[in-house]
Motif scaffolding. Sequence first.
Motif, PDB file in Angstrom:
ATOM      1  N   ALA A  96      53.127  40.915  41.816  1.00 43.47           N
ATOM      2  CA  ALA A  96      51.557  40.958  41.770  1.00 43.47           C
ATOM      3  C   ALA A  96      50.768  39.843  42.585  1.00 43.47           C
ATOM      4  O   ALA A  96      49.901  39.929  43.059  1.00 43.47           O
ATOM      5  CB  ALA A  96      51.239  41.050  40.193  1.00 43.47           C
ATOM      6  N   LEU A  97      51.449  38.647  42.315  1.00 43.16           N
ATOM      7  CA  LEU A  97      50.870  37.559  43.008  1.00 43.16           C
ATOM      8  C   LEU A  97      51.073  37.568  44.448  1.00 43.16           C
ATOM      9  O   LEU A  97      50.196  37.276  45.226  1.00 43.16           O
ATOM     10  CB  LEU A  97      51.470  36.252  42.351  1.00 43.16           C
ATOM     11  N   ARG A 102      48.618  38.719  49.894  1.00 45.05           N
ATOM     12  CA  ARG A 102      48.650  39.570  51.089  1.00 45.05           C
ATOM     13  C   ARG A 102      47.092  40.054  51.169  1.00 45.05           C
ATOM     14  O   ARG A 102      46.599  40.138  52.094  1.00 45.05           O
ATOM     15  CB  ARG A 102      49.471  40.564  51.109  1.00 45.05           C
ATOM     16  N   TRP A 103      46.583  40.491  50.104  1.00 37.92           N
ATOM     17  CA  TRP A 103      45.061  41.039  49.988  1.00 37.92           C
ATOM     18  C   TRP A 103      44.436  39.942  50.631  1.00 37.92           C
ATOM     19  O   TRP A 103      43.535  40.198  51.267  1.00 37.92           O
ATOM     20  CB  TRP A 103      44.807  41.374  48.725  1.00 37.92           C
ATOM     21  N   ALA A 104      44.337  38.690  49.938  1.00 38.91           N
ATOM     22  CA  ALA A 104      43.426  37.660  50.424  1.00 38.91           C
ATOM     23  C   ALA A 104      43.641  37.340  51.768  1.00 38.91           C
ATOM     24  O   ALA A 104      42.799  36.808  52.435  1.00 38.91           O
ATOM     25  CB  ALA A 104      43.983  36.384  49.512  1.00 38.91           C
ATOM     26  N   GLY A 105      44.876  37.509  52.296  1.00 38.59           N
ATOM     27  CA  GLY A 105      45.203  37.033  53.713  1.00 38.59           C
ATOM     28  C   GLY A 105      44.215  38.247  54.636  1.00 38.59           C
ATOM     29  O   GLY A 105      43.766  37.684  55.687  1.00 38.59           O
ATOM     30  N   LYS A 106      44.177  39.527  53.897  1.00 41.09           N
ATOM     31  CA  LYS A 106      43.671  40.512  54.978  1.00 41.09           C
ATOM     32  C   LYS A 106      42.045  40.507  54.838  1.00 41.09           C
ATOM     33  O   LYS A 106      41.109  40.959  55.745  1.00 41.09           O
ATOM     34  CB  LYS A 106      44.063  41.641  54.369  1.00 41.09           C
ATOM     35  N   TYR A 107      41.508  40.224  53.531  1.00 37.93           N
ATOM     36  CA  TYR A 107      40.155  40.288  53.264  1.00 37.93           C
ATOM     37  C   TYR A 107      39.346  39.095  52.871  1.00 37.93           C
ATOM     38  O   TYR A 107      38.047  39.256  52.907  1.00 37.93           O
ATOM     39  CB  TYR A 107      40.042  41.196  52.003  1.00 37.93           C
ATOM     40  N   LEU A 108      40.020  38.074  52.638  1.00 38.68           N
ATOM     41  CA  LEU A 108      39.111  36.762  52.177  1.00 38.68           C
ATOM     42  C   LEU A 108      39.319  36.045  53.363  1.00 38.68           C
ATOM     43  O   LEU A 108      40.583  35.451  53.798  1.00 38.68           O
ATOM     44  CB  LEU A 108      39.703  36.233  50.896  1.00 38.68           C
ATOM     45  N   PRO A 109      38.026  35.212  53.818  1.00 37.17           N
ATOM     46  CA  PRO A 109      38.308  34.256  54.970  1.00 37.17           C
ATOM     47  C   PRO A 109      38.978  33.103  54.275  1.00 37.17           C
ATOM     48  O   PRO A 109      38.953  32.628  53.170  1.00 37.17           O
ATOM     49  CB  PRO A 109      36.854  34.114  55.162  1.00 37.17           C
ATOM     50  N   GLU A 110      39.666  32.235  55.245  1.00 38.33           N
ATOM     51  CA  GLU A 110      40.224  31.062  54.748  1.00 38.33           C
ATOM     52  C   GLU A 110      39.352  29.920  54.300  1.00 38.33           C
ATOM     53  O   GLU A 110      38.175  30.035  55.051  1.00 38.33           O
ATOM     54  CB  GLU A 110      41.238  30.671  56.149  1.00 38.33           C
ATOM     55  N   SER A 111      39.544  29.327  53.526  1.00 38.01           N
ATOM     56  CA  SER A 111      38.801  28.293  52.878  1.00 38.01           C
ATOM     57  C   SER A 111      39.137  26.914  53.664  1.00 38.01           C
ATOM     58  O   SER A 111      40.204  26.898  54.132  1.00 38.01           O
ATOM     59  CB  SER A 111      38.772  28.299  51.585  1.00 38.01           C
ATOM     60  N   LYS A 117      48.677  27.709  50.658  1.00 39.08           N
ATOM     61  CA  LYS A 117      49.945  28.147  50.460  1.00 39.08           C
ATOM     62  C   LYS A 117      49.722  29.567  50.433  1.00 39.08           C
ATOM     63  O   LYS A 117      48.716  30.217  49.790  1.00 39.08           O
ATOM     64  CB  LYS A 117      50.502  27.726  49.132  1.00 39.08           C
ATOM     65  N   GLU A 118      50.577  30.170  50.885  1.00 45.32           N
ATOM     66  CA  GLU A 118      50.751  32.071  50.990  1.00 45.32           C
ATOM     67  C   GLU A 118      51.880  32.240  49.947  1.00 45.32           C
ATOM     68  O   GLU A 118      52.784  31.709  49.710  1.00 45.32           O
ATOM     69  CB  GLU A 118      51.148  32.576  52.277  1.00 45.32           C
TER      70      GLU A 118
END
Length: 120
Positions: A96-97, A102-111, A117-118
């Motif tokens: 799940a994590l 992966r979802w964050a990498g696709k839909y959330l801009p990098e801060s 860490k991925e």
Amino acid sequence: MADHGGQACKSVDGGMTRVFELFGKRWTGLIVATLLQGPVHFADLRRAIPGISERMLSDRLTQLAAAGLLVREVHAGPPLRVAYQLTEAGAALEPALKELGRWAGKYLPESSAQCPKEFG
């Protein structure tokens, strides 16, 4: 009272409520994600999560242990050291994590976070 066309109001799933009562707290997900790599001593865990205070880390670790997601292991010294390790239930969060990562990498801009860490 609002009319919903004769349909009952939808309610949030009880399982999701329990998950977000725990994981909705700041730092919890990062702690679990760090522990996915294996047992980690308290000081190393604190260094791995920039910005977390010792007290907050201690509080979150206590909550995660109470939820059955990690165990505390005391290593005899000197010096006396305490390590934390995920239980089977905690380790079962890995897929799940990783998917959230992966979802964050696709839909959330990098801060501008330090050492991003991925999860996967």
